[in-house]
Motif scaffolding. Structure first.
Motif, PDB file in Angstrom:
ATOM      1  N   MET A 113       0.965  -1.255   0.001  1.00  0.00           N
ATOM      2  CA  MET A 113      -0.015   0.007   0.131  1.00  0.00           C
ATOM      3  C   MET A 113       0.821   1.431   0.195  1.00  0.00           C
ATOM      4  O   MET A 113       0.729   2.238  -0.629  1.00  0.00           O
ATOM      5  CB  MET A 113      -0.764   0.052   1.232  1.00  0.00           C
ATOM      6  N   PHE A 114       1.851   1.160   0.825  1.00  0.00           N
ATOM      7  CA  PHE A 114       2.805   2.342   0.743  1.00  0.00           C
ATOM      8  C   PHE A 114       3.968   2.127   0.149  1.00  0.00           C
ATOM      9  O   PHE A 114       5.050   2.277   0.523  1.00  0.00           O
ATOM     10  CB  PHE A 114       3.221   2.869   2.235  1.00  0.00           C
ATOM     11  N   GLY A 115       3.951   1.409  -1.089  1.00  0.00           N
ATOM     12  CA  GLY A 115       5.055   0.847  -1.688  1.00  0.00           C
ATOM     13  C   GLY A 115       6.143   1.879  -2.126  1.00  0.00           C
ATOM     14  O   GLY A 115       7.221   1.518  -1.898  1.00  0.00           O
ATOM     15  N   THR A 116       5.583   2.891  -2.826  1.00  0.00           N
ATOM     16  CA  THR A 116       6.445   3.788  -3.320  1.00  0.00           C
ATOM     17  C   THR A 116       7.278   4.433  -2.250  1.00  0.00           C
ATOM     18  O   THR A 116       8.603   4.499  -2.329  1.00  0.00           O
ATOM     19  CB  THR A 116       5.755   4.996  -4.210  1.00  0.00           C
ATOM     20  N   ILE A 117       6.876   4.550  -1.130  1.00  0.00           N
ATOM     21  CA  ILE A 117       7.219   5.541   0.041  1.00  0.00           C
ATOM     22  C   ILE A 117       8.404   4.356   0.619  1.00  0.00           C
ATOM     23  O   ILE A 117       9.251   4.572   0.843  1.00  0.00           O
ATOM     24  CB  ILE A 117       6.289   5.859   1.135  1.00  0.00           C
ATOM     25  N   VAL A 118       7.956   3.304   0.740  1.00  0.00           N
ATOM     26  CA  VAL A 118       8.739   1.968   1.471  1.00  0.00           C
ATOM     27  C   VAL A 118       9.895   1.911   0.424  1.00  0.00           C
ATOM     28  O   VAL A 118      11.404   1.812   0.901  1.00  0.00           O
ATOM     29  CB  VAL A 118       7.888   0.802   1.601  1.00  0.00           C
ATOM     30  N   THR A 119       9.762   1.943  -0.972  1.00  0.00           N
ATOM     31  CA  THR A 119      10.838   1.830  -1.737  1.00  0.00           C
ATOM     32  C   THR A 119      11.741   3.075  -1.803  1.00  0.00           C
ATOM     33  O   THR A 119      13.137   2.554  -1.762  1.00  0.00           O
ATOM     34  CB  THR A 119      10.132   1.473  -3.248  1.00  0.00           C
ATOM     35  N   LYS A 120      11.287   4.037  -1.731  1.00  0.00           N
ATOM     36  CA  LYS A 120      12.308   5.282  -1.590  1.00  0.00           C
ATOM     37  C   LYS A 120      13.013   5.419  -0.574  1.00  0.00           C
ATOM     38  O   LYS A 120      14.283   5.933  -0.143  1.00  0.00           O
ATOM     39  CB  LYS A 120      11.563   6.668  -2.177  1.00  0.00           C
ATOM     40  N   MET A 121      12.372   4.859   1.002  1.00  0.00           N
ATOM     41  CA  MET A 121      13.007   4.756   1.993  1.00  0.00           C
ATOM     42  C   MET A 121      14.075   3.821   2.035  1.00  0.00           C
ATOM     43  O   MET A 121      15.271   4.145   2.355  1.00  0.00           O
ATOM     44  CB  MET A 121      12.103   4.406   3.434  1.00  0.00           C
ATOM     45  N   GLY A 122      13.834   2.929   1.445  1.00  0.00           N
ATOM     46  CA  GLY A 122      14.681   1.757   1.118  1.00  0.00           C
ATOM     47  C   GLY A 122      16.075   2.569   0.222  1.00  0.00           C
ATOM     48  O   GLY A 122      17.299   2.381   0.392  1.00  0.00           O
ATOM     49  N   GLY A 123      15.505   3.028  -0.556  1.00  0.00           N
ATOM     50  CA  GLY A 123      16.614   3.838  -1.463  1.00  0.00           C
ATOM     51  C   GLY A 123      17.366   4.802  -0.824  1.00  0.00           C
ATOM     52  O   GLY A 123      18.708   4.797  -1.103  1.00  0.00           O
ATOM     53  N   MET A 124      17.011   5.412   0.084  1.00  0.00           N
ATOM     54  CA  MET A 124      17.693   6.477   0.929  1.00  0.00           C
ATOM     55  C   MET A 124      18.870   5.650   1.803  1.00  0.00           C
ATOM     56  O   MET A 124      19.673   6.293   1.770  1.00  0.00           O
ATOM     57  CB  MET A 124      16.803   7.234   1.931  1.00  0.00           C
ATOM     58  N   ARG A 125      18.379   4.459   2.293  1.00  0.00           N
ATOM     59  CA  ARG A 125      19.346   3.647   2.961  1.00  0.00           C
ATOM     60  C   ARG A 125      20.591   3.416   1.842  1.00  0.00           C
ATOM     61  O   ARG A 125      21.577   3.225   2.291  1.00  0.00           O
ATOM     62  CB  ARG A 125      18.650   2.420   3.458  1.00  0.00           C
ATOM     63  N   HIS A 126      20.110   2.917   0.741  1.00  0.00           N
ATOM     64  CA  HIS A 126      21.138   2.668  -0.440  1.00  0.00           C
ATOM     65  C   HIS A 126      22.127   3.746  -0.366  1.00  0.00           C
ATOM     66  O   HIS A 126      23.503   3.657  -0.345  1.00  0.00           O
ATOM     67  CB  HIS A 126      20.783   2.078  -1.510  1.00  0.00           C
ATOM     68  N   VAL A 127      21.636   5.149  -0.602  1.00  0.00           N
ATOM     69  CA  VAL A 127      22.299   6.135  -0.886  1.00  0.00           C
ATOM     70  C   VAL A 127      23.278   6.456   0.583  1.00  0.00           C
ATOM     71  O   VAL A 127      24.595   6.780   0.225  1.00  0.00           O
ATOM     72  CB  VAL A 127      21.497   7.444  -1.006  1.00  0.00           C
ATOM     73  N   HIS A 147      24.457  -7.496  -1.883  1.00  0.00           N
ATOM     74  CA  HIS A 147      23.282  -8.606  -2.110  1.00  0.00           C
ATOM     75  C   HIS A 147      22.109  -8.095  -1.816  1.00  0.00           C
ATOM     76  O   HIS A 147      21.632  -7.151  -1.220  1.00  0.00           O
ATOM     77  CB  HIS A 147      23.805  -9.854  -1.216  1.00  0.00           C
ATOM     78  N   ILE A 148      21.179  -9.190  -2.265  1.00  0.00           N
ATOM     79  CA  ILE A 148      19.613  -8.666  -2.033  1.00  0.00           C
ATOM     80  C   ILE A 148      19.482  -8.674  -0.573  1.00  0.00           C
ATOM     81  O   ILE A 148      19.813  -9.642   0.100  1.00  0.00           O
ATOM     82  CB  ILE A 148      18.869  -9.603  -2.914  1.00  0.00           C
ATOM     83  N   LEU A 149      18.327  -7.720   0.118  1.00  0.00           N
ATOM     84  CA  LEU A 149      18.595  -7.680   1.430  1.00  0.00           C
ATOM     85  C   LEU A 149      17.392  -8.756   2.020  1.00  0.00           C
ATOM     86  O   LEU A 149      17.835  -9.520   3.035  1.00  0.00           O
ATOM     87  CB  LEU A 149      17.725  -6.200   1.870  1.00  0.00           C
ATOM     88  N   ARG A 150      16.197  -8.920   1.206  1.00  0.00           N
ATOM     89  CA  ARG A 150      15.238 -10.067   1.529  1.00  0.00           C
ATOM     90  C   ARG A 150      15.226 -10.955   0.452  1.00  0.00           C
ATOM     91  O   ARG A 150      15.390 -10.308  -0.655  1.00  0.00           O
ATOM     92  CB  ARG A 150      13.971  -9.305   1.879  1.00  0.00           C
ATOM     93  N   PRO A 151      14.653 -12.058   0.490  1.00  0.00           N
ATOM     94  CA  PRO A 151      14.725 -12.986  -0.662  1.00  0.00           C
ATOM     95  C   PRO A 151      13.791 -12.343  -1.592  1.00  0.00           C
ATOM     96  O   PRO A 151      12.853 -11.605  -1.075  1.00  0.00           O
ATOM     97  CB  PRO A 151      14.083 -14.147  -0.131  1.00  0.00           C
ATOM     98  N   VAL A 189      13.375 -16.978  -8.479  1.00  0.00           N
ATOM     99  CA  VAL A 189      14.695 -16.629  -8.762  1.00  0.00           C
ATOM    100  C   VAL A 189      15.636 -17.267  -7.871  1.00  0.00           C
ATOM    101  O   VAL A 189      16.568 -17.890  -8.358  1.00  0.00           O
ATOM    102  CB  VAL A 189      15.045 -15.176  -9.019  1.00  0.00           C
ATOM    103  N   GLY A 190      15.666 -16.733  -6.617  1.00  0.00           N
ATOM    104  CA  GLY A 190      16.681 -17.296  -5.544  1.00  0.00           C
ATOM    105  C   GLY A 190      16.773 -18.528  -5.564  1.00  0.00           C
ATOM    106  O   GLY A 190      17.845 -19.219  -5.215  1.00  0.00           O
ATOM    107  N   GLU A 191      15.824 -19.410  -5.773  1.00  0.00           N
ATOM    108  CA  GLU A 191      15.924 -21.095  -5.803  1.00  0.00           C
ATOM    109  C   GLU A 191      16.584 -21.555  -6.942  1.00  0.00           C
ATOM    110  O   GLU A 191      16.782 -22.700  -6.867  1.00  0.00           O
ATOM    111  CB  GLU A 191      14.228 -21.367  -5.818  1.00  0.00           C
ATOM    112  N   GLY A 192      17.019 -20.498  -7.746  1.00  0.00           N
ATOM    113  CA  GLY A 192      17.841 -21.038  -9.106  1.00  0.00           C
ATOM    114  C   GLY A 192      17.250 -21.527 -10.066  1.00  0.00           C
ATOM    115  O   GLY A 192      17.612 -22.109 -11.209  1.00  0.00           O
ATOM    116  N   CYS A 193      15.710 -21.415 -10.274  1.00  0.00           N
ATOM    117  CA  CYS A 193      15.009 -21.728 -11.279  1.00  0.00           C
ATOM    118  C   CYS A 193      15.353 -20.839 -12.489  1.00  0.00           C
ATOM    119  O   CYS A 193      15.473 -21.097 -13.635  1.00  0.00           O
ATOM    120  CB  CYS A 193      13.533 -21.777 -11.093  1.00  0.00           C
ATOM    121  N   HIS A 194      14.723 -19.494 -11.989  1.00  0.00           N
ATOM    122  CA  HIS A 194      14.934 -18.511 -13.167  1.00  0.00           C
ATOM    123  C   HIS A 194      16.165 -17.659 -12.748  1.00  0.00           C
ATOM    124  O   HIS A 194      16.316 -17.352 -11.730  1.00  0.00           O
ATOM    125  CB  HIS A 194      13.857 -17.483 -13.230  1.00  0.00           C
TER     126      HIS A 194
END
Lengths: 204, 103
Positions: A113-127, A147-151, A189-194
């Protein structure tokens, strides 16, 4: 540089406002009703229009592939994704003109629901991490650590791949794992299929 | 008063510069700067404007009231009319020397 309607509004507002403010600073008029009104436009109305549309344009810019690739540790991801000969999952999807310009965001955004905000907060962490840790690292050093934070959630893939297409269901593993896939217990993806999504990061 | 407004105008120009930079070069540094510091500076500038103008309106109203007390009771000077009087070219004079009673 690409100028869309919002960028044009932002620039127009800034120019209008700057003209008023420079007039005010240079001519030093008395503070009468006309001056107050002019300043209301120059300090209030026009800058707010610029900020509103500029923020929107900025927000859109942050979804852009080039934006994601602008820190040096992300350039191999960007290069592979835009390589027309690459068979990596990211590259295959980036070739789609509908979302290719924003392919990183399309696959890596949180769609809650708050995806864009959550994503951008994560992006701030990356910065923040980039500025504090990764700025001076070589690509080889960074590769070992990024590496990816969560599967990777299969729900992101299922936004487009419904898990109900006949050809999809014909695949043995898809059929056998249908419930788990839909529940998000088994990833794509993580399971190695794709994948790998980004071959570069998986090479030794 | 005007000093504050000039500061507000300069701050607004600074904030606008950051926003324009972020629109023309949408890379991480300018975009983040515009969306954080740019917003803060612009909002502060508008806050200063609002505060100065509010103080000025209050002064105008106070002057009008004082004019009323100085012998204009029947004339019933209303705030908007008084404001217009104050803002006429002879603004300062009008504020200190109320118009003739009954005029």
């Amino acid at each position: 540089m690409h100028l869309d309607a919002f960028a044009v509004i932002a620039l127009a507002g800034a120019i209008a406002s700057a003209l008023i403010l420079i007039w005010y600073l240079v001519a030093r008029p008395q503070l009468n009703r006309v001056t107050k009104l002019a300043l209301l436009l120059g300090i209030g109305v026009f800058p707010i229009a610029t900020a509103g549309s500029g923020n929107y344009a900025g927000f859109e810019a942050t979804k852009h592939r080039e934006f994601c690739g602008s820190c040096h540790v992300m350039t191999p991801y960007l290069e592979d994704a835009t390589d027309p000969t690459s068979t990596g999952l990211a590259a295959i999807h980036t070739r789609n003109a509908q979302f290719g310009e924003e392919s990183c965001y399309t696959c890596h955004a949180d769609y809650g629901m708050f995806g864009t905000i959550v994503t951008k907060m994560g992006g701030m962490r990356h910065v923040y991490l980039y500025l504090t840790e990764f700025r001076n690292k070589t690509l080889a050093e960074a590769k070992a650590e990024i590496h990816i934070l969560r599967p990777f959630p299969s729900s992101t893939c299922r936004r487009c791949h419904t898990t109900s297409a006949p050809k999809w269901s014909e695949v043995g593993d898809h059929a056998a794992l249908l419930k788990e896939l839909r529940a998000g217990e088994v990833g794509c993806v993580g399971e190695g299929c794709h994948g790998p999504a980004h071959p570069w990061s998986k090479q030794p | 008063m005007n000093k504050w407004l000039r500061a507000s105008a300069v701050l607004t120009l600074v904030a606008l510069a950051m926003m324009v930079w972020s629109v023309l070069r949408p890379t991480p540094l300018p975009v983040m700067l515009a969306m954080s510091l740019g917003q803060a500076v612009g909002t502060a500038a508008f806050g200063i404007y609002g505060w100065v103008v509010l103080a000025d309106l209050r002064r105008i109203r106070r002057d009008a009231k004082r004019a009323q007390e100085l012998g204009l009771a029947e004339a019933a000077v209303e705030a908007p009319a008084a404001e217009a009087a104050v803002e006429a070219p002879a603004a300062e004079a009008a504020a200190t020397k109320p118009p003739e009673p009954g005029s």
